[in-house]
Design a protein around this motif. Structure first.
Motif, PDB file in Angstrom:
ATOM      1  N   ASP A 234       7.678  -3.923  -7.072  1.00 58.20           N
ATOM      2  CA  ASP A 234       8.499  -3.088  -6.185  1.00 58.20           C
ATOM      3  C   ASP A 234       9.458  -3.955  -5.372  1.00 58.20           C
ATOM      4  O   ASP A 234      10.614  -3.596  -5.145  1.00 58.20           O
ATOM      5  CB  ASP A 234       7.654  -2.161  -5.295  1.00 58.20           C
ATOM      6  N   GLY A 235       8.988  -5.160  -5.000  1.00 58.91           N
ATOM      7  CA  GLY A 235       9.898  -6.076  -4.308  1.00 58.91           C
ATOM      8  C   GLY A 235      11.013  -6.526  -5.240  1.00 58.91           C
ATOM      9  O   GLY A 235      12.156  -6.738  -4.814  1.00 58.91           O
ATOM     10  N   ASN A 262       5.246  -1.394 -10.197  1.00 54.93           N
ATOM     11  CA  ASN A 262       3.970  -1.615  -9.519  1.00 54.93           C
ATOM     12  C   ASN A 262       4.213  -1.577  -8.017  1.00 54.93           C
ATOM     13  O   ASN A 262       4.544  -2.586  -7.401  1.00 54.93           O
ATOM     14  CB  ASN A 262       3.431  -2.984  -9.982  1.00 54.93           C
ATOM     15  N   GLN A 266       4.185  -4.333  -1.242  1.00 59.96           N
ATOM     16  CA  GLN A 266       4.403  -5.658  -0.648  1.00 59.96           C
ATOM     17  C   GLN A 266       5.176  -6.551  -1.599  1.00 59.96           C
ATOM     18  O   GLN A 266       5.101  -6.403  -2.804  1.00 59.96           O
ATOM     19  CB  GLN A 266       3.057  -6.338  -0.364  1.00 59.96           C
ATOM     20  N   ARG A 267       5.875  -7.509  -1.005  1.00 56.36           N
ATOM     21  CA  ARG A 267       6.493  -8.580  -1.772  1.00 56.36           C
ATOM     22  C   ARG A 267       5.869  -9.868  -1.278  1.00 56.36           C
ATOM     23  O   ARG A 267       4.655  -9.887  -1.068  1.00 56.36           O
ATOM     24  CB  ARG A 267       8.013  -8.509  -1.653  1.00 56.36           C
TER      25      ARG A 267
HETATM   26 MG    MG Z   1       5.046  -5.716  -4.696  1.00 56.93          MG
END
Ligand code: MG
Ligand code: TPP
Length: 889
Positions: A234-235, A262, A266-267
């Protein structure tokens, strides 16, 4: 559904609105949601006719796209799959943990895979085909940081032994190693796609799906239900590369493409969208671009809570929370969730009053629920007419104890000893605690139910994945006489190397053997390179054909689009073009079809713009020709600073498998192309080519006898001194070779200095060869020293060497270790300017007069010429000795 009181109405006619809502509810309840949708469509249409516009709906409520009642039952053995997944989780974790215990700081990641495990396992057990009939199967782009999990799975299947697992990030100590991330260069039998530079994987996946259709539409491969799966962080969606080409996928109706994002929220540093919800944002972006969007947010254990909630408050509360809240919930435990999430409304607290904190804590997110995932994948693979994205909500660091859902979880490499013990307990790993504390890999016997199940599932899907293969190609390159037309000179006609190239390309396209394998790629520069005739000849690839009558259809060279067109006209996207080049340049392995891509582009917008993709192309073991057109800082006239390339050869020299050339004449180009096709496709050498092409027209001479080897190796003597023995040597490349030839004349006729002229086709290759020879000499001091080609080629050539090119001085300077103080370099360091060639070459001091002056100056320094004579010559040549340095202006 919400109650009457909850729908806010500000327009002052609340009763009327509520009547409408009731009527709508009646339709939905009585006739079903499809009728509700139809009714809405009709109303929207009516509103449009009345001139009313409303915001279109791109996002849907924060719940799963597939409602419970539409789910199909899970076809796998859930209990066994859970055990298998736990074993993989253990081994992935044990591998990273133990390597970091041995070698502090060696790295590796736990948190990415821990969030992705179930999403991958459902794929491996039920969806990822290794073959489709006798064709290669699905392609999967894995999130690079999840590689420990992929290795752990291969280990359980017996593809890797214990030692191999312990070679993770110990590539130089154990052979064969396990590379940190997916690198086909390092693990050529395993990985297909390098993905770890964020954004490159998803972008390449889109163009891979498109190229697959291209091969199908052109009849080069069979049509299969094969899919391209891209697992994306997602990051990672912050990268422009990730989202920048999603419109291509919907425009070309790529229903062979599935993205799985996914969404662990969080990244590396912290939350992806702490103050918002990344899933909502991505839903809007993808739906707006025409993708089929499937959200997998909540696990099955939430279903009963939704069923019990008659207030609508559960969804309301979910939509009040932002990702920062969701992250904290998974970091802080069940009591915290009860208080902070459910506790806001008494009705919600009541909803979970019969659940323990532990039960609340383990309420699953959709991306950790195999039934929800299965249903999403099934829908995605059945969807027709366009690409699908699955937005799966997960927990970063899932199951990693105190590391779970923490801002720092991305870089966590080790668990504490107690953490390890807790891990085996949570995931039920059948190993004694002492062994767990030592983080030993664990593989049950091959006849255990877990391994038998894994093997069976893979066998039913055609075999192991990932796997890369390189079939025998039996390719025969055309011989040199095939290129006779281009080695015999232009008979006085003024042409450019670009024109020469396009006519060679057209000839290759007509070839009965390899013609169909040629893939010309252009980023909206076809006309710049004179490709109109090729467009007419083989057409532009357009999966829907040409639905319109082109305005120029009556002309000979009209804009022809065809379903089986051969040219990939990418539009203005060098990144997209590079992704096509990558798909085509690796097709020899991925599709067993050795397509030969020729990507033609403005050389300025190549290495420096998409350099990271070129690096990944090399890692992918890609083959093909990058054709840098409108090259040369002084040859590309008029366009100025942003267009004039004087350094792409510096950048190309940094890519280990890139063979670069800077030819001056069409016959040189023909030799290089022939040799390139032979080396890459016939001899199967693992290289690709970068060749610069120019747009300066001049007569092309005939290929001199015996020059072939020199052209290929990088240097040959083109023209001996006009009168008597040379006391200087002049090197030239590209169109600057003609300035060098003119300097030879000036020196001889005006100043009585004799010089030989050499054509240098590749400083980069000369240096590489010399470095390899040097290395050998260094390591074998007792053996007679070998001589680098540049030294033996110059054998007997006397005097200083003046090397001029349209590239930076560091290009010829690469040979300084072997030419020592004889070498003087002239090049185009500095920013470009908008002017004509004559002025540009004078400004950058690479015109014939500057080359002649540099030669005379060097002869003075060498004590071979009187300084006064050189000064007089400068005056005669019009050299402004006090002009500002172009490198600094
Ligand atoms: Mg992530
Ligand atoms: C181009 C590029 N920039 C930066 C990085 C460093 N990096 C590696 S992983 C990561 C965070 C990834 O976050 P996300 O995409 O959300 O994946 P997750 O691990 O959360 O699944 C970063 C910044 C990289 N690999 N590539």
């Amino acid at each position: 559904m919400s109650t009457k009181a909850e729908i806010p109405v500000q327009s002052g006619f609340a009763d009327e609105v509520h009547e409408w809502i009731e009527a709508f509810d009646d339709v939905v309840v009585a006739e079903g949601p499809e009728h509700g949708a139809e009714l809405l469509d009709a109303l929207r249409q009516r509103a449009r006719e009345a001139g009313i516009t409303t915001a279109s709906e791109l996002t849907t409520p924060y719940i799963n796209t597939i409602p419970k009642h539409e789910e199909v039952p899970y076809p796998g053995d859930r209990a066994l799959e859970r055990r298998v997944e736990s074993l993989i989780r253990w081994n992935a974790m044990a591998m990273v943990h133990s390597q970091n215990k041995k070698d502090a700081g060696i790295g590796g990641h736990l948190a990415t895979y821990s969030s992705l495990a179930t999403l991958l396992e459902v794929g491996f057990n039920h969806f990822f085909h290794a073959t489709h009939g006798d064709q290669p199967g699905d392609f999967v782009y894995f999130q690079g940081h999840a590689s420990p999990g992929i290795y752990a799975r291969a280990y359980l299947l017996g593809r890797f032994d214990d030692q191999r697992l312990l070679n993770f990030r110990h590539e130089l100590r154990g052979e064969p190693g396990l590379s940190s991330y997916p690198h086909p260069w390092l693990m050529p039998d395993f990985w297909r796609f390098p993905t770890v530079s964020m954004g490159i994987g998803p972008l390449n996946a889109i163009y891979q799906a498109r190229f697959m259709r291209y091969l199908e539409n052109r009849g080069l491969i069979e049509k299969t239900p094969r899919k391209i799966w891209a697992f994306v962080g997602d990051g990672e969606t912050d990268e422009v590369d990730t989202l920048g080409a999603i419109g291509v996928a919907s425009r070309e109706k790529l229903d062979n493409l599935v993205f799985v994002v996914n969404c662990n929220l969080q990244r590396l540093d912290g939350p992806v969208r702490g103050n918002k919800r990344i899933i909502d944002e991505l839903e809007g972006v993808f739906r707006g671009a025409g993708w089929n969007v499937i959200k997998v947010i909540w696990g099955s254990d939430w279903d009963k809570l939704f069923e019990r909630d008659h207030t609508g408050l559960l969804l309301k509360r979910m939509e009040e929370c932002v990702d920062g809240d969701y992250q904290a919930f998974k970091a802080k435990g069940g009591a915290y969730i009860r208080k902070e999430f459910f506790g806001k409304y008494p009705e919600l607290l009541e909803l979970v009053s019969d659940m323990t904190d532990e039960q609340i804590w383990t309420l699953h997110r959709g991306g950790h629920d195999r039934a929800k995932i299965y249903n999403a994948y099934k829908r995605a693979t059945e969807h027709k007419g366009g690409p699908t994205v699955i937005l799966a909500k997960t927990v970063k660091g899932y199951g990693l104890g105190s590391t779970q859902s923490r801002n720092a979880s991305h870089q966590e490499k080790k668990l504490t000893d107690d953490g390890l013990a807790a891990f085996i307990k949570q995931f039920n790993i059948p190993i004694p605690e002492e062994l767990a504390r030592e983080s030993k890999p664990y593989r049950p016997p091959q006849d255990s139910p877990e391994i038998v199940y894994m093997q069976e599932r893979r066998a039913s899907l055609g075999g192991y994945m990932p796997r890369r293969e390189v079939p025998e190609l039996n390719f025969k390159a055309p011989e040199m006489d095939y290129f006779a037309e281009w080695t015999s000179g232009s008979k006085g006609r003024e042409v450019s190397t670009t024109m020469g190239f396009v006519s060679i390309l057209r000839h290759l396209l007509k070839d009965p053997e390899i013609g169909k394998l040629i893939v010309p790629i252009v980023p909206d520069e076809g006309r710049t390179f004179g490709l109109e005739s090729a467009i007419r000849q083989v057409g532009i690839y357009a999966p829907e054909g040409q639905k319109y009558k082109p305005h120029d259809v009556d002309m000979l060279l009209y804009y022809r689009e065809e379903k089986d067109g051969q040219i990939l006209e990418e539009g203005i996207t060098e990144a997209g073009s590079m992704a096509s080049f990558t798909a085509a340049g690796t097709a020899y392995s991925n599709y067993r079809v050795p397509t030969i891509p020729f990507y033609m582009y403005y050389s300025m917008f190549g290495f420096q713009r998409v350099g990271d993709m070129i690096w990944a192309f090399a890692d992918s073991r890609g083959k093909g020709f990058l054709m840098g057109g409108t090259a040369g800082r002084t040859t590309m006239l008029g366009e100025g600073l942003q267009h004039q390339d004087g350094h792409s050869h510096v950048l190309s020299s940094t890519v280990p498998t890139c063979v670069s050339y800077d030819p001056a004449y069409v016959y040189e180009l023909a030799v290089i192309l022939q040799d390139g096709i032979r080396r890459m496709y016939q001899e199967n050498e693992q290289v690709f080519y970068y060749i610069t092409m120019y747009n300066e027209d001049y007569p092309m001479p005939e290929m001199p006898e015996g020059s072939r080897e020199g052209i290929v190796r990088g240097i040959y003597k083109l023209k001996a001194a006009p009168k008597g023995k040379a006391t200087a040597q002049l090197f030239g490349s590209g169109p600057i070779l003609r300035e060098v030839l003119r300097a030879q004349e000036i020196l001889s006729h005006k100043f009585g200095v004799q010089a030989d002229v050499w054509s240098v086709t590749s400083y980069n290759e000369l240096r590489r060869e010399a470095l390899a020879v040097e290395r050998w000499n260094r390591l074998h001091p007792a053996e007679p020293a070998k001589t680098p080609y540049i030294v033996s080629a110059l054998n007997g050539a006397k005097g200083p060497i003046i090397a001029a090119s349209d590239y930076m001085k560091s290009i010829p300077d690469q040979l300084a270790p072997w030419l020592l103080s004889r070498l003087v370099t002239l090049g185009t360091d500095g920013f470009g300017r908008s002017d004509n060639r004559e002025h540009l070459r004078r400004f950058f001091e690479v015109d014939a007069e500057s080359i002649a002056a540099a030669t005379l100056s060097k002869l003075v320094r060498d004590g071979k010429l009187d300084a006064g004579k050189a000064q007089a010559a400068f005056l005669e040549l019009g050299i402004d000795t006090e002009a500002g340095d172009p490198a600094k202006r």
